[in-house]
Design a protein around this motif. Structure first.
Motif, PDB file in Angstrom:
ATOM      1  N   MET A  41      36.111  16.962  45.390  1.00 51.93           N
ATOM      2  CA  MET A  41      36.147  18.358  44.906  1.00 51.93           C
ATOM      3  C   MET A  41      35.050  18.560  43.872  1.00 51.93           C
ATOM      4  O   MET A  41      35.053  17.933  42.820  1.00 51.93           O
ATOM      5  CB  MET A  41      37.525  18.617  44.285  1.00 51.93           C
ATOM      6  N   PRO A  42      34.072  19.407  44.182  1.00 47.01           N
ATOM      7  CA  PRO A  42      33.018  19.649  43.194  1.00 47.01           C
ATOM      8  C   PRO A  42      33.593  20.347  41.966  1.00 47.01           C
ATOM      9  O   PRO A  42      34.540  21.127  42.069  1.00 47.01           O
ATOM     10  CB  PRO A  42      32.030  20.549  43.942  1.00 47.01           C
ATOM     11  N   HIS A  84      34.609  29.881  43.756  1.00 45.85           N
ATOM     12  CA  HIS A  84      35.397  30.717  44.662  1.00 45.85           C
ATOM     13  C   HIS A  84      36.864  30.379  44.451  1.00 45.85           C
ATOM     14  O   HIS A  84      37.232  29.209  44.454  1.00 45.85           O
ATOM     15  CB  HIS A  84      34.978  30.413  46.111  1.00 45.85           C
ATOM     16  N   VAL A  86      40.968  31.493  45.452  1.00 47.16           N
ATOM     17  CA  VAL A  86      41.894  32.290  46.251  1.00 47.16           C
ATOM     18  C   VAL A  86      43.242  32.237  45.570  1.00 47.16           C
ATOM     19  O   VAL A  86      43.763  31.155  45.323  1.00 47.16           O
ATOM     20  CB  VAL A  86      42.028  31.710  47.681  1.00 47.16           C
ATOM     21  N   ARG A 141      58.635  36.472  48.062  1.00 46.80           N
ATOM     22  CA  ARG A 141      59.271  36.068  49.316  1.00 46.80           C
ATOM     23  C   ARG A 141      60.755  36.345  49.242  1.00 46.80           C
ATOM     24  O   ARG A 141      61.378  36.122  48.209  1.00 46.80           O
ATOM     25  CB  ARG A 141      59.135  34.552  49.532  1.00 46.80           C
ATOM     26  N   SER A 142      61.330  36.796  50.348  1.00 50.56           N
ATOM     27  CA  SER A 142      62.797  36.871  50.402  1.00 50.56           C
ATOM     28  C   SER A 142      63.293  35.491  50.821  1.00 50.56           C
ATOM     29  O   SER A 142      62.609  34.763  51.537  1.00 50.56           O
ATOM     30  CB  SER A 142      63.241  37.935  51.403  1.00 50.56           C
ATOM     31  N   LYS A 189      46.565  18.443  38.398  1.00 52.07           N
ATOM     32  CA  LYS A 189      46.966  19.582  37.572  1.00 52.07           C
ATOM     33  C   LYS A 189      48.108  20.369  38.206  1.00 52.07           C
ATOM     34  O   LYS A 189      48.848  21.059  37.515  1.00 52.07           O
ATOM     35  CB  LYS A 189      45.771  20.474  37.234  1.00 52.07           C
ATOM     36  N   GLU A 190      48.298  20.243  39.516  1.00 50.26           N
ATOM     37  CA  GLU A 190      49.427  20.914  40.177  1.00 50.26           C
ATOM     38  C   GLU A 190      50.742  20.187  39.942  1.00 50.26           C
ATOM     39  O   GLU A 190      51.816  20.716  40.236  1.00 50.26           O
ATOM     40  CB  GLU A 190      49.182  20.997  41.694  1.00 50.26           C
ATOM     41  N   HIS A 191      50.678  18.949  39.467  1.00 48.81           N
ATOM     42  CA  HIS A 191      51.890  18.136  39.335  1.00 48.81           C
ATOM     43  C   HIS A 191      52.716  18.567  38.122  1.00 48.81           C
ATOM     44  O   HIS A 191      52.191  19.153  37.169  1.00 48.81           O
ATOM     45  CB  HIS A 191      51.505  16.651  39.225  1.00 48.81           C
ATOM     46  N   THR A 229      35.068  18.517  51.501  1.00 46.33           N
ATOM     47  CA  THR A 229      34.354  18.183  50.270  1.00 46.33           C
ATOM     48  C   THR A 229      34.148  19.382  49.356  1.00 46.33           C
ATOM     49  O   THR A 229      33.624  19.245  48.268  1.00 46.33           O
ATOM     50  CB  THR A 229      32.971  17.589  50.592  1.00 46.33           C
ATOM     51  N   GLN A 230      34.548  20.569  49.816  1.00 48.22           N
ATOM     52  CA  GLN A 230      34.269  21.772  49.016  1.00 48.22           C
ATOM     53  C   GLN A 230      35.542  22.332  48.388  1.00 48.22           C
ATOM     54  O   GLN A 230      35.545  23.444  47.889  1.00 48.22           O
ATOM     55  CB  GLN A 230      33.620  22.838  49.906  1.00 48.22           C
ATOM     56  N   ASN A 231      36.611  21.551  48.452  1.00 50.00           N
ATOM     57  CA  ASN A 231      37.893  22.086  47.999  1.00 50.00           C
ATOM     58  C   ASN A 231      38.735  20.943  47.458  1.00 50.00           C
ATOM     59  O   ASN A 231      38.289  19.811  47.404  1.00 50.00           O
ATOM     60  CB  ASN A 231      38.591  22.772  49.178  1.00 50.00           C
ATOM     61  N   ASP A 232      39.937  21.242  47.053  1.00 49.27           N
ATOM     62  CA  ASP A 232      40.865  20.210  46.596  1.00 49.27           C
ATOM     63  C   ASP A 232      41.947  20.080  47.667  1.00 49.27           C
ATOM     64  O   ASP A 232      42.901  20.847  47.704  1.00 49.27           O
ATOM     65  CB  ASP A 232      41.467  20.621  45.254  1.00 49.27           C
ATOM     66  N   LEU A 248      57.094  22.577  43.593  1.00 46.56           N
ATOM     67  CA  LEU A 248      57.095  21.328  42.820  1.00 46.56           C
ATOM     68  C   LEU A 248      55.677  20.825  42.582  1.00 46.56           C
ATOM     69  O   LEU A 248      55.445  19.995  41.712  1.00 46.56           O
ATOM     70  CB  LEU A 248      57.863  20.228  43.564  1.00 46.56           C
ATOM     71  N   GLY A 249      54.743  21.288  43.417  1.00 51.39           N
ATOM     72  CA  GLY A 249      53.372  20.764  43.313  1.00 51.39           C
ATOM     73  C   GLY A 249      53.215  19.430  44.003  1.00 51.39           C
ATOM     74  O   GLY A 249      52.275  18.698  43.737  1.00 51.39           O
TER      75      GLY A 249
END
Ligand SMILES: [Zn+2]
Lengths: 309, 344
Positions: free
Chosen positions: A1-2, A7, A9, A17-18, A84-86, B111-114, B131-132
């Motif tokens: 991951m650079p 960008h 999203v 969400r229901s 970081k999502e953990h 290679t351009q994302n996580d 939960l991640g």
């Protein structure tokens, strides 16, 4: 991951969400601090619940069953460097937990304690271990209402501390008066004529009162010793040596620390001398003598100390 | 029943680093080469596999059609999955007799994302995504469950990674990865870095053809004698992670028994062990002579490549019955098995 992100999203504010009646019931119960599963027509209890039986695809029954909160870890993985999502920013485990009463398992995080980044998994983490949810104080009806799981309590570590006001008695009081002046005092037994140090009012051998106060030199012979590998606040470092020193002229050896020599070079019969603290630090305390150190004299033959072991 | 065969397979020289090219720029030469190889410029059906999340753009797959040429309008479809599932759709289309040829392709950049964060978002939004928990964390739980049950050791995993990487170094399209380091630490334990498929950018294409068309296009077509895919419950806690029942059934339906070569889409070392058991592969079957996903794993093309590599062993005459496998979802949730034969 650079690292140069250019960008992104996302759904600002989250994606609504229901959840429907089955997942909704589970999440509502979580908000109340309870875990429930749903029963399939085959009798199994699914946790977390789905609207369908994963084995058959049939609708589940409407029966919800309280499970856990204690559960068993069926497998786990160890995250030494969290992303970081953990849910933790320090090492933690992912676990599959089958709550008591459930037939399936739930994925969640397990807090195994505080570890430095990169730490390996602690030895107590095992498949089969019993765990319990840690509930978040403010719950909103999400899987995160369980903050994480924690190991079941299997051990406690109660602290014990008692306080006393002891007096050392007359003989010890007199001994410490001597020590405060840099003198080592003993007492002679009128029967066996041995000088007992630290001084006592009674000869432990003959059971008679001692009669004469005797000042001893701070030089003696190491009769026996032990190498200690468990730290002690009184010792300079581990390993340290404790030993019995027979002061010249004394009839019983004195228990003290031996230092100034590597532990593996300490010998029975070694000649030693007291290492005193600086005079300005003296007080009525045996701590005035830090330890005994070797002096440059020939060792005493074993025969001369064999009766003082 | 119509006979359908893989008649051509092409792939990019995969890269573990961002080459500064778009997905379509990786894909275009691959499509160009397969058109040249088959002499076809138009196909009865075109079907692709890709994932918009890898590019972070909706309908990202549409731009890939530029590489195919969609004017006059073509018959086209897309799956938001590995290209192996696009191949399945194309196979069905050929089977029912609507068309004689189909172009299938898959492509992706990692290679351009996580990737781990992206796969976290592919998990169910109620119990897993919040939960991640990422796919590597889940795979590590499966690895431990399997190792504890089977007795497989760290060394068994390392041996798979070492063999895959060595094979990959001999494959001009795979990555050039060193032997697993002796002191390799853990990624997410019990997985070590070499147990995890590398980040890879790449693309692949296959042309399917039916009956005589296949014979005209290829000297030795790889006839699809069986293809099947099965899915298990999404929730890892609702499954027995120590085995792959979906692979077992798909293998049985596709007729996997007795293949000489098996290209398995094992994205983690332990998955190869689970897949071998599920497919009943013995020591006489060559597993992943290409190096497999542990040597190059261009997402959304990697499963299609397994089928292509297995077909290529038939095309070049080195094997007569081979198997390509593709997987999708957490902990081998979905599995596709495609068995091919040089004889019909
Ligand atoms: Zn043009």
């Amino acid at each position: 991951m650079p690292s140069d992100v250019n960008h992104v999203v996302e759904f600002p504010g989250g994606y609504t969400r229901s959840v429907g009646p089955v997942i909704g019931r589970f999440l509502s119960e979580l908000r109340d601090g309870r875990m429930v599963g749903v029963r399939t027509s085959g009798g199994r209890v699914l946790v977390p619940p789905t609207e369908y039986d994963p084995d058959t695809g049939d609708d589940v029954t409407g029966e919800f069953v309280e499970v856990g909160p204690v559960g068993t870890v069926t497998t786990w993985s160890w995250v030494a460097h969290p992303a970081k999502e953990h849910p933790f920013d320090r090492p933690f485990a992912w676990v599959l937990v089958r709550p008591d009463g459930a037939d399936t398992a739930l994925v969640h995080a397990l807090d195994a304690g505080v570890f430095d980044a990169g730490a390996e998994a602690p030895k107590f983490l095992k498949t089969g271990m019993r765990v319990r949810p840690k509930w978040r104080a403010e719950r909103t009806g999400t899987i995160g209402d369980i903050e994480c799981f924690l190991p079941e309590v299997t051990m406690i570590n109660p602290q014990a501390k008692l306080e006393f006001r002891l007096s050392g008695g007359r003989a010890l009081h007199r001994y410490l008066e001597g020590i405060a002046q840099g003198r080592i005092l003993g007492s002679r037994c009128p029967v066996c004529e041995a000088v007992i140090v630290p001084m006592k009012e009674t000869c432990p051998r003959d059971g008679v009162p001692t009669t004469e106060e005797v000042e001893l030199p701070d030089v003696g012979t190491l009769t026996t010793y032990a190498v200690n590998n468990i730290p002690d606040p009184r010792a300079p470092e581990v390993p340290f040596v404790s030993g019995y020193v027979l002061l010249d002229g004394a009839g019983v050896p004195l228990l003290t620390l031996i230092a100034g020599v590597p532990a593996d070079q300490v010998r029975m019969g070694m000649r030693v001398k007291a290492a005193w603290k600086p005079r300005e630090e003296w007080s009525p305390s045996v701590g005035n003598i830090k330890w005994f150190e070797p002096v440059d004299e020939p060792d005493v033959p074993f025969d001369e100390i064999k009766d003082y072991l | 029943m119509r006979e359908v065969a893989v008649v051509a397979f092409t792939q990019s020289e995969h890269s573990g680093e961002d080459q500064g090219v778009l997905e379509t720029e990786i894909l275009a030469p691959v499509i160009g080469e397969i058109k040249e190889r088959t002499g076809l410029t138009r196909f009865g059906f075109t079907c692709s596999g890709s994932c918009d999340y890898l590019q972070g753009a909706p309908f990202a797959f549409v731009s890939a059609l530029d590489t195919v040429g969609a004017w006059p309008p073509i018959s086209e479809s897309h799956v938001e999955m590995d290209g192996a599932w696009a191949l399945y759709e194309a196979w069905v289309k050929l089977l029912i007799g609507e068309v004689d040829t189909a172009l299938v392709y898959g492509f992706g950049k990692s290679t351009q994302n996580d990737i781990r964060a992206i796969f976290t978002q592919q998990h169910d939004p109620y119990y897993l995504a919040p939960l991640g928990v990422d796919h590597v964390s889940l795979a590590a739980m499966q690895a431990r469950a399997y190792m504890e049950k089977s007795g497989a050791k760290d060394e068994d995993m390392r041996a798979i990674a070492a063999r895959s990487r060595a094979a990959g170094r001999g494959n001009p399209f795979a990555l050039d990865l060193p032997d697993p380091a002796d002191d390799a630490g853990f990624d997410i334990a019990p997985l070590r870095p070499h147990d995890i498929a590398p980040l890879t950018d790449g693309a692949a294409a296959i042309v399917l053809a039916a009956g005589d068309t296949a014979r005209e296009l290829c000297e030795r077509p790889a006839w699809i004698t069986g293809i099947d895919h099965r899915v298990e419950p999404h929730s890892p806690g609702a499954r027995d992670l120590t085995r792959s029942e979906s692979t077992r059934i798909a293998g049985e339906k596709a007729g996997a028994a007795g293949v000489e070569v098996a290209e398995l889409h094992a994205q983690f070392s332990h998955e190869e062990l689970i897949l071998r058991e599920a497919l009943g592969l013995g020591d006489d079957a060559a597993v992943n002579p290409s190096g497999g996903a542990l040597a190059a794993n261009p997402l959304m093309a990697s499963g299609l490549i397994r089928i292509g590599e297995a077909a290529a062993r038939i095309h070049d005459g080195t094997a007569s019955r081979t198997l390509g496998h593709a997987s999708s979802g957490p902990c081998l949730q979905q599995n596709l098995v495609c068995v091919m034969s040089g004889e019909k």
